[in-house]
Design a protein around this motif. Structure first.
Motif, PDB file in Angstrom:
ATOM      1  N   VAL A   1       0.851  -1.183   0.000  1.00 23.03           N
ATOM      2  CA  VAL A   1       0.000   0.000   0.000  1.00 23.03           C
ATOM      3  C   VAL A   1       0.887   1.234   0.000  1.00 23.03           C
ATOM      4  O   VAL A   1       2.013   1.194   0.513  1.00 23.03           O
ATOM      5  CB  VAL A   1      -0.943  -0.009   1.221  1.00 23.03           C
ATOM      6  CG1 VAL A   1      -0.158   0.073   2.517  1.00 23.03           C
ATOM      7  CG2 VAL A   1      -1.989   1.076   1.128  1.00 23.03           C
ATOM      8  N   GLN A   2       0.396   2.306  -0.577  1.00 23.74           N
ATOM      9  CA  GLN A   2       1.144   3.560  -0.570  1.00 23.74           C
ATOM     10  C   GLN A   2       0.996   4.250   0.781  1.00 23.74           C
ATOM     11  O   GLN A   2      -0.001   4.050   1.495  1.00 23.74           O
ATOM     12  CB  GLN A   2       0.640   4.475  -1.666  1.00 23.74           C
ATOM     13  CG  GLN A   2       1.016   4.017  -3.070  1.00 23.74           C
ATOM     14  CD  GLN A   2       0.670   5.051  -4.126  1.00 23.74           C
ATOM     15  OE1 GLN A   2      -0.274   5.817  -3.964  1.00 23.74           O
ATOM     16  NE2 GLN A   2       1.436   5.070  -5.199  1.00 23.74           N
ATOM     17  N   ALA A   3       1.959   5.063   1.103  1.00 20.47           N
ATOM     18  CA  ALA A   3       1.896   5.845   2.333  1.00 20.47           C
ATOM     19  C   ALA A   3       0.605   6.655   2.361  1.00 20.47           C
ATOM     20  O   ALA A   3       0.186   7.222   1.343  1.00 20.47           O
ATOM     21  CB  ALA A   3       3.099   6.769   2.428  1.00 20.47           C
ATOM     22  N   GLY A   4      -0.027   6.664   3.520  1.00 16.25           N
ATOM     23  CA  GLY A   4      -1.310   7.333   3.673  1.00 16.25           C
ATOM     24  C   GLY A   4      -2.500   6.424   3.459  1.00 16.25           C
ATOM     25  O   GLY A   4      -3.639   6.808   3.761  1.00 16.25           O
TER      26      GLY A   4
ATOM     27  N   ARG B   1       4.725  -6.831  15.450  1.00 18.03           N
ATOM     28  CA  ARG B   1       5.315  -6.716  14.122  1.00 18.03           C
ATOM     29  C   ARG B   1       6.826  -6.789  14.210  1.00 18.03           C
ATOM     30  O   ARG B   1       7.414  -6.436  15.230  1.00 18.03           O
ATOM     31  CB  ARG B   1       4.884  -5.419  13.444  1.00 18.03           C
ATOM     32  CG  ARG B   1       5.367  -4.143  14.107  1.00 18.03           C
ATOM     33  CD  ARG B   1       4.747  -2.915  13.417  1.00 18.03           C
ATOM     34  NE  ARG B   1       5.178  -1.665  14.040  1.00 18.03           N
ATOM     35  CZ  ARG B   1       4.682  -0.474  13.703  1.00 18.03           C
ATOM     36  NH1 ARG B   1       3.757  -0.370  12.746  1.00 18.03           N
ATOM     37  NH2 ARG B   1       5.127   0.620  14.305  1.00 18.03           N
ATOM     38  N   GLN B   2       7.398  -7.245  13.101  1.00 16.36           N
ATOM     39  CA  GLN B   2       8.849  -7.392  13.033  1.00 16.36           C
ATOM     40  C   GLN B   2       9.328  -6.874  11.696  1.00 16.36           C
ATOM     41  O   GLN B   2       9.010  -7.438  10.641  1.00 16.36           O
ATOM     42  CB  GLN B   2       9.258  -8.852  13.228  1.00 16.36           C
ATOM     43  CG  GLN B   2      10.742  -9.054  13.354  1.00 16.36           C
ATOM     44  CD  GLN B   2      11.086 -10.447  13.851  1.00 16.36           C
ATOM     45  OE1 GLN B   2      10.274 -11.370  13.808  1.00 16.36           O
ATOM     46  NE2 GLN B   2      12.304 -10.609  14.352  1.00 16.36           N
ATOM     47  N   ALA B   3      10.081  -5.787  11.749  1.00 14.62           N
ATOM     48  CA  ALA B   3      10.689  -5.221  10.552  1.00 14.62           C
ATOM     49  C   ALA B   3      11.993  -5.949  10.260  1.00 14.62           C
ATOM     50  O   ALA B   3      12.586  -6.553  11.160  1.00 14.62           O
ATOM     51  CB  ALA B   3      10.931  -3.730  10.750  1.00 14.62           C
ATOM     52  N   PRO B   4      12.469  -5.905   9.013  1.00 15.30           N
ATOM     53  CA  PRO B   4      13.708  -6.592   8.664  1.00 15.30           C
ATOM     54  C   PRO B   4      14.872  -6.173   9.559  1.00 15.30           C
ATOM     55  O   PRO B   4      15.122  -4.974   9.756  1.00 15.30           O
ATOM     56  CB  PRO B   4      13.944  -6.169   7.220  1.00 15.30           C
ATOM     57  CG  PRO B   4      12.587  -5.864   6.692  1.00 15.30           C
ATOM     58  CD  PRO B   4      11.841  -5.265   7.845  1.00 15.30           C
ATOM     59  N   GLY B   5      15.535  -7.140  10.133  1.00 14.49           N
ATOM     60  CA  GLY B   5      16.701  -6.867  10.960  1.00 14.49           C
ATOM     61  C   GLY B   5      16.397  -6.357  12.350  1.00 14.49           C
ATOM     62  O   GLY B   5      17.306  -5.978  13.092  1.00 14.49           O
TER      63      GLY B   5
ATOM     64  N   THR C   1       6.134  -0.731   7.731  1.00 14.96           N
ATOM     65  CA  THR C   1       6.478  -1.930   6.970  1.00 14.96           C
ATOM     66  C   THR C   1       7.078  -2.990   7.879  1.00 14.96           C
ATOM     67  O   THR C   1       8.045  -2.730   8.605  1.00 14.96           O
ATOM     68  CB  THR C   1       7.483  -1.580   5.855  1.00 14.96           C
ATOM     69  OG1 THR C   1       6.839  -0.717   4.907  1.00 14.96           O
ATOM     70  CG2 THR C   1       7.967  -2.831   5.148  1.00 14.96           C
ATOM     71  N   ALA C   2       6.476  -4.176   7.864  1.00  8.90           N
ATOM     72  CA  ALA C   2       6.917  -5.259   8.738  1.00  8.90           C
ATOM     73  C   ALA C   2       6.068  -6.488   8.455  1.00  8.90           C
ATOM     74  O   ALA C   2       5.043  -6.410   7.769  1.00  8.90           O
ATOM     75  CB  ALA C   2       6.769  -4.867  10.210  1.00  8.90           C
ATOM     76  N   VAL C   3       6.504  -7.595   9.018  1.00  2.61           N
ATOM     77  CA  VAL C   3       5.638  -8.772   9.107  1.00  2.61           C
ATOM     78  C   VAL C   3       4.825  -8.629  10.390  1.00  2.61           C
ATOM     79  O   VAL C   3       5.395  -8.428  11.468  1.00  2.61           O
ATOM     80  CB  VAL C   3       6.443 -10.070   9.110  1.00  2.61           C
ATOM     81  CG1 VAL C   3       5.510 -11.264   9.279  1.00  2.61           C
ATOM     82  CG2 VAL C   3       7.257 -10.203   7.828  1.00  2.61           C
TER      83      VAL C   3
ATOM     84  N   THR D   1       3.666  -3.952   3.474  1.00  2.00           N
ATOM     85  CA  THR D   1       4.695  -3.108   2.865  1.00  2.00           C
ATOM     86  C   THR D   1       4.073  -1.772   2.506  1.00  2.00           C
ATOM     87  O   THR D   1       3.081  -1.725   1.773  1.00  2.00           O
ATOM     88  CB  THR D   1       5.287  -3.757   1.610  1.00  2.00           C
ATOM     89  OG1 THR D   1       5.813  -5.041   1.946  1.00  2.00           O
ATOM     90  CG2 THR D   1       6.417  -2.895   1.048  1.00  2.00           C
ATOM     91  N   VAL D   2       4.648  -0.707   3.043  1.00  3.48           N
ATOM     92  CA  VAL D   2       4.148   0.639   2.786  1.00  3.48           C
ATOM     93  C   VAL D   2       5.192   1.384   1.970  1.00  3.48           C
ATOM     94  O   VAL D   2       6.316   1.600   2.439  1.00  3.48           O
ATOM     95  CB  VAL D   2       3.842   1.387   4.086  1.00  3.48           C
ATOM     96  CG1 VAL D   2       3.217   2.749   3.774  1.00  3.48           C
ATOM     97  CG2 VAL D   2       2.914   0.567   4.977  1.00  3.48           C
ATOM     98  N   SER D   3       4.820   1.775   0.778  1.00  5.79           N
ATOM     99  CA  SER D   3       5.759   2.483  -0.099  1.00  5.79           C
ATOM    100  C   SER D   3       5.617   3.992   0.080  1.00  5.79           C
ATOM    101  O   SER D   3       4.533   4.499   0.350  1.00  5.79           O
ATOM    102  CB  SER D   3       5.506   2.101  -1.552  1.00  5.79           C
ATOM    103  OG  SER D   3       4.204   2.502  -1.942  1.00  5.79           O
TER     104      SER D   3
END
Length: 124
Positions: free
Chosen positions: A11-14, A37-41, A90-92, A121-123
Motif C-alpha cells: 500500500v502507498q503511504a497514507g 510486528r517485526q521489521a527486517p533486521g 512496513t513489517a511482518v 509493505t508501505v511504499s
C-alpha cells in the motif's frame, strides 16, 4: 489455539489495510488477542492488544490514533484496522493470543500462541 492471519499487502503511504486473524479452538473468547510486528533486521515489537471481551484496547505509541484493534468473539476473529500508513509501518505482522492480561502486553511479550505472520509493505 491456532491462528491464521491475513490481509497484508502493498500500500502507498497514507493508505489503509485491515488485517484479520482467525482463531480455532473453543477458548478463543477467554484469551487476550493482539498484534506484534517485526521489521527486517529488528526484533518483534508490540503493536496492539485487546482484552478477552473487547472492552480494553492498548496500543504502542507510534500507532495510536492510526490503528484500531477489535475482535468478534462470535467469529473467533481479531482485526487490526490500519489507517494513515507510513513506510516505517512496513513489517511482518503477527497475530497473538495469550492468557496474560492485555494491559501488560505493552510492557513485555507474554507467553503466546503465534500466527504465521502477514507482510505489510508501505511504499513512500
Amino acid at each position: 489455539v491456532q491462528l491464521q492471519a491475513s490481509g497484508g499487502g502493498l500500500v502507498q503511504a497514507g493508505g489503509s489495510l485491515r488485517l484479520s486473524c482467525a482463531a480455532s479452538g473453543r477458548t478463543f473468547s477467554t484469551y487476550a488477542m493482539g498484534w506484534f510486528r517485526q521489521a527486517p533486521g529488528k526484533k518483534r515489537d508490540f503493536v496492539a492488544a485487546v482484552s478477552w471481551n473487547g472492552a480494553g484496547t492498548y496500543y504502542t505509541d507510534s500507532v495510536k490514533g492510526r490503528f484500531t484493534i477489535s475482535r468478534d468473539n462470535a467469529k473467533d476473529t481479531v482485526y487490526l484496522q490500519m489507517n494513515s500508513l507510513k513506510p516505517e509501518d512496513t513489517a511482518v505482522y503477527f497475530c497473538a493470543a495469550s492468557s496474560t492480561d492485555a494491559r501488560l502486553w505493552y510492557y513485555y511479550t507474554p507467553n503466546t500462541y503465534w500466527g504465521q505472520g502477514t507482510l505489510v509493505t508501505v511504499s513512500s
